[in-house]
Design a protein around this motif. Sequence first.
Motif, PDB file in Angstrom:
ATOM      1  N   MET A 197       0.841  -1.200   0.000  1.00 26.82           N
ATOM      2  CA  MET A 197       0.000   0.000   0.000  1.00 26.82           C
ATOM      3  C   MET A 197       0.878   1.253   0.000  1.00 26.82           C
ATOM      4  SD  MET A 197      -2.849   1.227   2.711  1.00 26.82           S
ATOM      5  CE  MET A 197      -3.289   2.958   2.646  1.00 26.82           C
TER       6      MET A 197
ATOM      7  N   VAL B 116       3.409   3.627  -3.222  1.00 27.75           N
ATOM      8  CA  VAL B 116       4.032   3.598  -4.558  1.00 27.75           C
ATOM      9  C   VAL B 116       5.481   3.131  -4.438  1.00 27.75           C
ATOM     10  CG1 VAL B 116       4.663   6.073  -4.567  1.00 27.75           C
ATOM     11  CG2 VAL B 116       4.370   4.861  -6.726  1.00 27.75           C
TER      12      VAL B 116
ATOM     13  N   ARG C 153      12.082   9.661   0.317  1.00 26.82           N
ATOM     14  CA  ARG C 153      12.382   8.663   1.347  1.00 26.82           C
ATOM     15  C   ARG C 153      13.478   9.218   2.250  1.00 26.82           C
ATOM     16  NH1 ARG C 153       8.304   6.670   0.641  1.00 26.82           N
ATOM     17  NH2 ARG C 153       7.751   4.557   0.042  1.00 26.82           N
TER      18      ARG C 153
ATOM     19  N   HIS D 271       5.031  11.297   7.697  1.00 30.41           N
ATOM     20  CA  HIS D 271       4.844  10.504   6.469  1.00 30.41           C
ATOM     21  C   HIS D 271       3.367  10.501   6.042  1.00 30.41           C
ATOM     22  CE1 HIS D 271       6.846   7.083   4.019  1.00 30.41           C
ATOM     23  NE2 HIS D 271       5.899   7.668   3.314  1.00 30.41           N
TER      24      HIS D 271
HETATM   25  C1  8YV Z   1       2.393   6.554   1.967  1.00 27.72           C
HETATM   26  C2  8YV Z   1       4.463   6.536   0.419  1.00 27.72           C
HETATM   27  O1  8YV Z   1       2.082   7.715   2.686  1.00 27.72           O
HETATM   28  O2  8YV Z   1       3.371   5.558  -1.381  1.00 27.72           O
HETATM   29  C3  8YV Z   1       4.436   5.729  -0.807  1.00 27.72           C
HETATM   30  O3  8YV Z   1       5.503   5.246  -1.216  1.00 27.72           O
HETATM   31  O4  8YV Z   1       5.477   6.777   0.966  1.00 27.72           O
HETATM   32  C4  8YV Z   1       3.195   7.079   0.911  1.00 27.72           C
HETATM   33  O5  8YV Z   1       2.236   7.190  -0.053  1.00 27.72           O
HETATM   34  C5  8YV Z   1       2.423   5.489   2.911  1.00 27.72           C
HETATM   35  O6  8YV Z   1       3.630   5.177   3.354  1.00 27.72           O
HETATM   36  C6  8YV Z   1       1.539   4.317   2.659  1.00 27.72           C
HETATM   37  O7  8YV Z   1       2.035   3.086   3.102  1.00 27.72           O
END
Ligand code: 8YV
Length: 320
Positions: free
Chosen positions: A74, A76, A237, A285
């Motif tokens: 869940m 990207v 990140r 985050h």
């Molecule tokens: C999320 C994120 O906020 O999608 C990603 O890579 O870092 C963020 O969208 C979140 O960590 C969902 O797990």
Amino acid sequence: MGKIIVTRKVPDKFIEQLEAIDTVELWDDAYTPMPRDKFLKALSEATACFITLSEQIDEEALNAAPNLKIIANMAVGFDNIDVQLAHDHNIVVTNTPDVLTETTAELGVSLTLSVARRIVEAERYVQEGKWQSWSPYLLAGKDLYRAKVGIFGMGDIGKAVARRLKGFEANIMYHNRSRHSDAEEELGALYVSFDTLLKNSDFIICTAPLTEETKDKFDKQAFEKMKKEAIFINIGRGAVVDEEALIHALNEGQIWACGLDVLREEPINMANPLLKMKNAVIVPHIGSASIVTRDRMIQLCVDNIKLVLAGHEPLTPVRG
Ligand code: 8YV
């Protein structure tokens, strides 16, 4: 029959869809991650798992999962998953691109403006009863209007940030491992070397994923090259930044301020010196955290699981 693991509490409307195809083992807590030993145990019977960035998919996890067909992340970003190894185990990995692009870009611009206009500091100032009079330079900040903005990482989110910055008439430059002619033509973004980006930007906005190439990219030398007036924003990140170097740069006045949605250690260690700095704005985050987008991310994970368990291609596979 197997089991579908869901490692965080998500609304029933999503779980019901999964229960229609198999037994679901849900970690019924929205705020704390599923303990690792419980996760590994659950994997032994799992055909699918819906995970968040809190779960590490490494050799140990993959070896614990003999029947696993899909890992639906869940997010990207997928730096929490050893994708190559998962593919070696014939497991499909999916992520949630596109649905979160605009929401994450909005957070990037919000954070940039919050730092530039010292919104958090100003709000605390009022709360603490310090607002005793008006003053010409009280909490004076920086303009984004016509500023030179360097975007590090010109993927979908970088481009969505750049589109918004056009409204501020910002001069956009970018650095990326490959050039993007669409960003150059449509957004007037200028491709520059990393060095030029560091030296010339009033604002540096990092949207880059964590890879071998980007790890520790913002190190001591990088902060030394930035303008003293520069504002550094990270919505990519945490590990793209050498945090000690950032703290040093803020302490020594090598840069003006920073805004971070991502950190090396998440949740942040409360002893982290960044928390004591007025010119560092830290948020937990929340890049993709709008209600609609989180719903879409969860639904995309569910759809990917449904498709793969039915023997079809997923909508958003991570290619190795
Ligand atoms: C999320 C994120 O906020 O999608 C990603 O890579 O870092 C963020 O969208 C979140 O960590 C969902 O797990």
